[in-house]
Motif scaffolding. Structure first.
Motif, short mmCIF file in Angstrom:
data_model
loop_
_atom_site.label_atom_id
_atom_site.label_comp_id
_atom_site.label_asym_id
_atom_site.label_seq_id
_atom_site.Cartn_x
_atom_site.Cartn_y
_atom_site.Cartn_z
N ASP A 81 0.83 -1.21 0.00
CA ASP A 81 0.00 0.00 0.00
C ASP A 81 0.87 1.26 0.00
O ASP A 81 0.57 2.23 -0.71
N TRP A 82 1.93 1.25 0.82
CA TRP A 82 2.85 2.39 0.85
C TRP A 82 3.46 2.61 -0.52
O TRP A 82 3.46 3.73 -1.05
N ALA A 83 4.00 1.54 -1.10
CA ALA A 83 4.69 1.65 -2.38
C ALA A 83 3.75 2.10 -3.49
O ALA A 83 4.10 2.96 -4.31
N GLU A 84 2.55 1.56 -3.51
CA GLU A 84 1.61 1.94 -4.56
C GLU A 84 1.13 3.37 -4.39
O GLU A 84 0.84 4.06 -5.39
N SER A 85 1.05 3.84 -3.15
CA SER A 85 0.63 5.23 -2.94
C SER A 85 1.73 6.19 -3.38
O SER A 85 1.44 7.30 -3.87
N ILE A 86 2.98 5.81 -3.23
CA ILE A 86 4.10 6.62 -3.72
C ILE A 86 4.00 6.76 -5.23
O ILE A 86 4.10 7.88 -5.78
N ALA A 87 3.80 5.64 -5.92
CA ALA A 87 3.71 5.66 -7.37
C ALA A 87 2.49 6.44 -7.85
O ALA A 87 2.56 7.17 -8.84
N ALA A 88 1.38 6.29 -7.14
CA ALA A 88 0.15 6.96 -7.55
C ALA A 88 0.27 8.47 -7.52
O ALA A 88 -0.38 9.18 -8.29
N ILE A 135 12.05 5.29 -1.16
CA ILE A 135 13.05 4.23 -0.93
C ILE A 135 12.60 3.41 0.26
O ILE A 135 12.24 3.96 1.31
N ILE A 136 12.64 2.10 0.11
CA ILE A 136 12.40 1.17 1.22
C ILE A 136 13.74 0.54 1.59
O ILE A 136 14.32 -0.22 0.81
N PHE A 137 14.24 0.89 2.77
CA PHE A 137 15.43 0.23 3.30
C PHE A 137 14.97 -1.05 3.98
O PHE A 137 14.05 -1.04 4.80
N HIS A 138 15.61 -2.16 3.67
CA HIS A 138 15.12 -3.46 4.16
C HIS A 138 16.30 -4.36 4.48
O HIS A 138 17.43 -4.14 4.03
N GLN A 176 10.46 -3.20 -7.77
CA GLN A 176 11.01 -1.86 -7.96
C GLN A 176 10.51 -1.28 -9.27
O GLN A 176 10.18 -2.01 -10.22
N ASN A 177 10.43 0.03 -9.33
CA ASN A 177 9.98 0.71 -10.54
C ASN A 177 10.55 2.12 -10.54
O ASN A 177 11.41 2.44 -9.72
N GLU A 178 10.07 2.96 -11.42
CA GLU A 178 10.63 4.30 -11.52
C GLU A 178 10.34 5.16 -10.30
O GLU A 178 10.95 6.21 -10.11
N HIS A 179 9.40 4.71 -9.45
CA HIS A 179 9.02 5.48 -8.28
C HIS A 179 9.55 4.91 -6.96
O HIS A 179 9.81 5.66 -6.02
N VAL A 180 9.71 3.60 -6.87
CA VAL A 180 10.07 2.94 -5.62
C VAL A 180 11.33 2.11 -5.80
O VAL A 180 11.41 1.28 -6.72
#
Length: 251
Positions: A38-45, A51-54, A66-70
């Motif tokens: 949900d976090w990642a898709e909201s960033i792209a939207a 960036i997700i540090f993991h 990963q994509n152009e936004h995340v």
């Protein structure tokens, strides 16, 4: 490895798994993308960059999602610090390395926060370059859970009890959303990481100390610059799913 080139506005999050989470009272599975979807898709939207540090996503998962936004950046977790605390050391090191290329940044929780509107284009954000924006809760600092949460730091920091007394009726600020211009954020994150390294490294209580350190630093050193609540965040834990007038929804 992620490059900040061309990404002057960033939203950062940490997803540390495989370690018992005292807040959730469970151990999060290491390679479960659904926890951050949900976090990642909201960033792209919102056409933002995040960036997700993991510490535990597989390379296959990172390549797939990963994509152009995340972007995904792997980190080496130090178990001396609880996950909610260690993230600030991660952010500090990242900002030290890349602050010159960044103009604005938010750091947020990843499993219960989503972006509703691009914060960086909001008039309130742009008109207050000196401010630090954060979440809050519909309760005061003088709260039972918060008092228990602060036990370790209260015993370590000389003026902690005095701060609690002075701000007992002030709104409880929430560190799940923190942001601002890079100069303010780098100063704040540096000081927050220092508090944890100096006072919270040996915390053996059932509480992480992240909310305690955050409120202490904010109220004692940044209180004249803090802007919290709407429109930065929805009401914490109200699950306002239909609300769209804030920058972030926090549960």
């Amino acid at each position: 490895m992620f490059s900040v080139s061309g990404h002057k506005d960033l939203i950062l999050a940490c997803h540390i798994t495989g370690i018992y989470d005292v807040n959730r009272r469970t151990t999060l599975e290491g390679n479960d993308y659904e926890l951050v979807r949900d976090w990642a898709e909201s960033i792209a939207a919102q056409n933002l960059n995040g960036i997700i540090f993991h510490n535990n996503f597989t390379e296959e998962s990172c390549v797939k999602h990963q994509n152009e936004h995340v972007s995904f950046v792997k980190i080496e977790y130090n178990p001396q610090f609880k996950p909610n605390v260690f993230r600030y050391l991660v952010y500090r090191d990242f900002l030290r390395a890349h602050a010159n290329a960044i103009e604005h940044v938010f750091v947020t929780d990843v499993a219960d926060v989503v972006v509703l509107n691009n914060p960086f284009v909001q008039a309130l954000f742009g008109d207050h370059p000196e401010a630090i924006f954060c979440g809050d809760e519909p309760k005061c600092l003088n709260d039972g859970w918060m008092n228990d949460h602060s036990e370790h730091l209260r015993n370590k920091i000389a003026d902690y009890a005095a701060y609690e007394l002075a701000f007992q009726d002030a709104p409880l600020l929430n560190c799940g959303i923190i942001g601002g211009h890079i100069q303010v954020m780098q100063e704040f994150i540096e000081k927050l990481a220092q508090i944890h390294e100096q006072y919270n490294y040996d915390n053996q209580t059932a509480y992480t100390g992240d909310m305690g350190a955050f409120n202490y630093l904010m109220r004692t050193q940044f209180n004249e610059r803090v802007i919290h609540g709407a429109p930065c965040n929805t009401v914490f834990k109200e699950y306002e799913l239909e609300r769209r007038d804030c920058w972030f929804r926090h549960k």
